[in-house]
Design an enzyme around this catalytic site. Structure first.
Site, PDB file in Angstrom:
ATOM      1  N   LEU A 208       0.813  -1.228   0.000  1.00 23.23           N
ATOM      2  CA  LEU A 208       0.000   0.000   0.000  1.00 23.23           C
ATOM      3  C   LEU A 208       0.844   1.275   0.000  1.00 23.23           C
ATOM      4  CD1 LEU A 208      -3.018  -0.933   2.311  1.00 23.23           C
ATOM      5  CD2 LEU A 208      -2.911  -0.904  -0.181  1.00 23.23           C
ATOM      6  N   ARG A 209       2.144   1.135   0.253  1.00 22.22           N
ATOM      7  CA  ARG A 209       3.112   2.251   0.124  1.00 22.22           C
ATOM      8  C   ARG A 209       2.978   3.368   1.142  1.00 22.22           C
ATOM      9  NH1 ARG A 209       5.893  -1.282  -2.497  1.00 22.22           N
ATOM     10  NH2 ARG A 209       5.540  -1.456  -4.720  1.00 22.22           N
TER      11      ARG A 209
ATOM     12  N   ASN B  45       7.178  -3.426   3.855  1.00 18.69           N
ATOM     13  CA  ASN B  45       8.306  -2.695   3.238  1.00 18.69           C
ATOM     14  C   ASN B  45       7.945  -1.260   2.847  1.00 18.69           C
ATOM     15  OD1 ASN B  45       6.705  -3.473   1.030  1.00 18.69           O
ATOM     16  ND2 ASN B  45       8.445  -3.843  -0.324  1.00 18.69           N
TER      17      ASN B  45
ATOM     18  N   ASP C  88       9.094  -9.234   3.023  1.00 17.78           N
ATOM     19  CA  ASP C  88       8.861  -9.302   1.575  1.00 17.78           C
ATOM     20  C   ASP C  88       9.523  -8.158   0.806  1.00 17.78           C
ATOM     21  OD1 ASP C  88       7.443 -10.501  -0.759  1.00 17.78           O
ATOM     22  OD2 ASP C  88       6.697  -8.456  -0.848  1.00 17.78           O
TER      23      ASP C  88
ATOM     24  N   HIS D 100       9.742 -14.395   1.355  1.00 15.13           N
ATOM     25  CA  HIS D 100      10.125 -14.082  -0.018  1.00 15.13           C
ATOM     26  C   HIS D 100      11.331 -14.981  -0.310  1.00 15.13           C
ATOM     27  CE1 HIS D 100      10.763 -10.944  -3.343  1.00 15.13           C
ATOM     28  NE2 HIS D 100      11.660 -11.890  -3.530  1.00 15.13           N
TER      29      HIS D 100
ATOM     30  N   HIS E  30       4.378 -15.821  -3.155  1.00 19.60           N
ATOM     31  CA  HIS E  30       4.527 -15.860  -4.625  1.00 19.60           C
ATOM     32  C   HIS E  30       5.413 -16.989  -5.166  1.00 19.60           C
ATOM     33  CE1 HIS E  30       7.927 -13.476  -3.278  1.00 19.60           C
ATOM     34  NE2 HIS E  30       7.286 -12.317  -3.290  1.00 19.60           N
TER      35      HIS E  30
ATOM     36  N   ASN F 163       9.292  -9.354  -9.202  1.00 19.28           N
ATOM     37  CA  ASN F 163      10.141 -10.224  -8.402  1.00 19.28           C
ATOM     38  C   ASN F 163       9.278 -11.083  -7.485  1.00 19.28           C
ATOM     39  OD1 ASN F 163      12.103 -11.383  -6.865  1.00 19.28           O
ATOM     40  ND2 ASN F 163      12.795  -9.502  -5.868  1.00 19.28           N
TER      41      ASN F 163
ATOM     42  N   ASP G 188       0.155  -9.697  -4.629  1.00 23.65           N
ATOM     43  CA  ASP G 188       1.424  -8.953  -4.674  1.00 23.65           C
ATOM     44  C   ASP G 188       1.228  -7.625  -5.430  1.00 23.65           C
ATOM     45  OD1 ASP G 188       4.021  -8.207  -4.232  1.00 23.65           O
ATOM     46  OD2 ASP G 188       4.938  -9.818  -5.393  1.00 23.65           O
TER      47      ASP G 188
ATOM     48  N   HIS H 166       3.768   1.349  -8.513  1.00 24.67           N
ATOM     49  CA  HIS H 166       4.965   2.184  -8.677  1.00 24.67           C
ATOM     50  C   HIS H 166       4.621   3.378  -9.553  1.00 24.67           C
ATOM     51  CE1 HIS H 166       7.855  -0.474  -6.793  1.00 24.67           C
ATOM     52  NE2 HIS H 166       7.360  -1.489  -7.461  1.00 24.67           N
TER      53      HIS H 166
END
Ligand code: DOR
Length: 431
Positions: A61-62, A92, A152, A179, A233, A279, A306, A310
């Site tokens: 969600l940034r 992250n 992740d 991950h 993933h 990735n 995932d 961006h």
């Protein structure tokens, strides 16, 4: 009092009924007199399939830190139109979600927005540095009740640290979502699947063994500690072999696959289009076929998006320098419907299992992924199995535009999403 009446829905695609949700809870299922449900919002679900709303175990969600790419509000909106009632927000961010205060802040902000339950994932290591274990217990005991932990974007590669973290999370029945990617085998410049194409394109690749070696190690650590490992993933047939072995032994190991690894393949990289840079990387078509088979036979427990927004200036670079990741929340159901249901591999009840019930179980999330029964929360999604939609990246509610599905048509579309009985989204827009 809020009341929603869904008329003539096919529950899990199996039997037809009306469903009455009062104050967030399913009150009645059967043949319900519209007149008796005074003041109710009525959803005509003739020809539609009713499922428990989806739960995404893997969302970026940034917020905080990269609100130019996504916010908890825009990501929640994308999730609601995609049929979700809960998403797990990866750690992250900037700063990383590694303390109870930060976890509670993400959770609280999600509640304030009120479109989906935003459940924070706690990082396994402080600042994702892979050195010191984060405040796992305090995050678990916080108001956010964190149960899923992940670095992740990075692999927890130190075996002793992974072992300690697995021992630690057994105390509160947590799970570590890994991950799986051995950094020593992959190298920092890797950016696509290692094979004939990577050689031809001149791009450094990841060998399959970089994923498989970590999956195998973690399975053995799950065996040694009793701690729950969730393979994020999964992307190679070798990993599937190891997961099958672990499940046959009854070990606490689960796995997820993304819609893009089910459908998109490494040949798309021919044009160096960075929208396909992700990735783990897109794999050859025979791998995707094995992933679809493994999802259908239960080797893979869940579909997780995932969703990785961006901004364009992080994607508009030479392939080697562009950011990894693609959008997924709004398109997941379409991809799964097209590939797994329309093809006859899975039923709608199976979709409910892999997109709702199992993810909620793995995350020990209460109130989501529940059976459609009286007394259960009204977290529901209405799907039109025969509606075809063409993806238009400009219509997305995400703040970002890195949508790999632009221009593709999928049969099977979300018509409405309900969070505790309240309609949050209808036909691709917020309600
Ligand atoms: O493609 C990816 N994007 N893979 C990851 O593991 C991280 C994610 C991101 O945060 O953008």
């Amino acid at each position: 009092m809020s009341t929603t009446l869904i008329t003539g829905a096919s529950l899990l695609g199996e039997r037809s009924a009306d469903v009455l949700v009062v104050d967030g809870v399913i009150r009645e299922i059967g043949s319900i007199d519209t007149g008796a449900a005074q003041g109710a919002e009525v959803l005509d679900a003739d020809g539609l399939v009713l499922l428990p709303a989806f739960v995404d175990l893997h969302t970026h969600l940034r917020e905080p830190g990269r609100e130019d790419a996504e916010t908890i509000r825009t990501g929640s909106a994308a999730a609601a139109v995609g049929g979700y009632s809960a998403v797990f927000a990866m750690a992250n961010t900037t700063p990383v979600t590694d303390t109870p205060e930060k976890a509670v802040e993400v959770w609280r902000r999600g509640q304030e927005v009120g479109l989906v339950d935003v459940m924070p994932v706690g990082s396994v290591t402080k600042a994702l540095a892979g050195e010191e274990i984060s405040e796992l217990g305090l995050m678990a005991r916080s108001q956010a009740r964190v149960r899923v932990f992940s670095d992740d974007g990075r692999c927890v590669h130190d075996s002793q640290l992974m072992r300690r973290a697995l021992e630690y999370v057994t105390a509160f029945d947590g799970v570590i979502s890994q991950h799986s990617q051995d950094p020593a085998l992959a190298g920092p410049a890797a950016c696509c699947h290692e094979g004939e194409l990577s050689g031809r394109l001149g791009l450094p690749g990841w060998p399959d063994a970089a994923e498989e070696a970590i999956v195998a190690r973690d399975v053995m650590l799950a065996k040694a500690t009793g701690g729950r490992v969730h393979v994020a993933h999964v992307s190679t047939p070798g990993s599937l072999e190891v997961i099958r072995w672990a499940k046959a032994k009854g070990l606490p190991v689960t796995a997820e696959v993304t819609p893009h690894h089910l459908a998109l393949t490494t040949d798309l990289l021919e044009g160096y289009d960075t929208v396909y840079k992700v990735n783990p990387p897109l794999r050859p078509s025979e791998y995707a076929e094995e992933l679809r088979a493994a999802l259908a036979d239960g080797t893979i427990d869940v579909v997780a998006t995932d969703h990785a927004p961006h901004v364009s200036h992080d994607k508009e670079h030479a392939f080697a320098d562009a950011a990894f990741g693609m959008l997924g929340l709004e398109t997941a159901l379409g991809v799964v419907s097209e590939l797994m249901v329309q093809s006859g591999r899975m039923s709608w009840a199976d979709v409910a299992r892999v997109m709702s019930t199992r993810p909620a179980e793995i995350a020990r999330l209460e109130g989501h992924g529940r059976p459609i029964e009286v007394g259960e929360p009204g977290n529901l999604v209405l799907v039109d199995p025969s509606r075809s939609l063409t993806v238009d990246r400009s219509a997305s509610l995400s703040r970002s535009r890195n949508n790999p599905w632009h221009g593709r048509t999928f049969t099977g579309a979300v018509r409405a999403t309900l969070l505790r009985g309240r309609v949050t989204a209808r036909d691709g827009v917020l309600a």
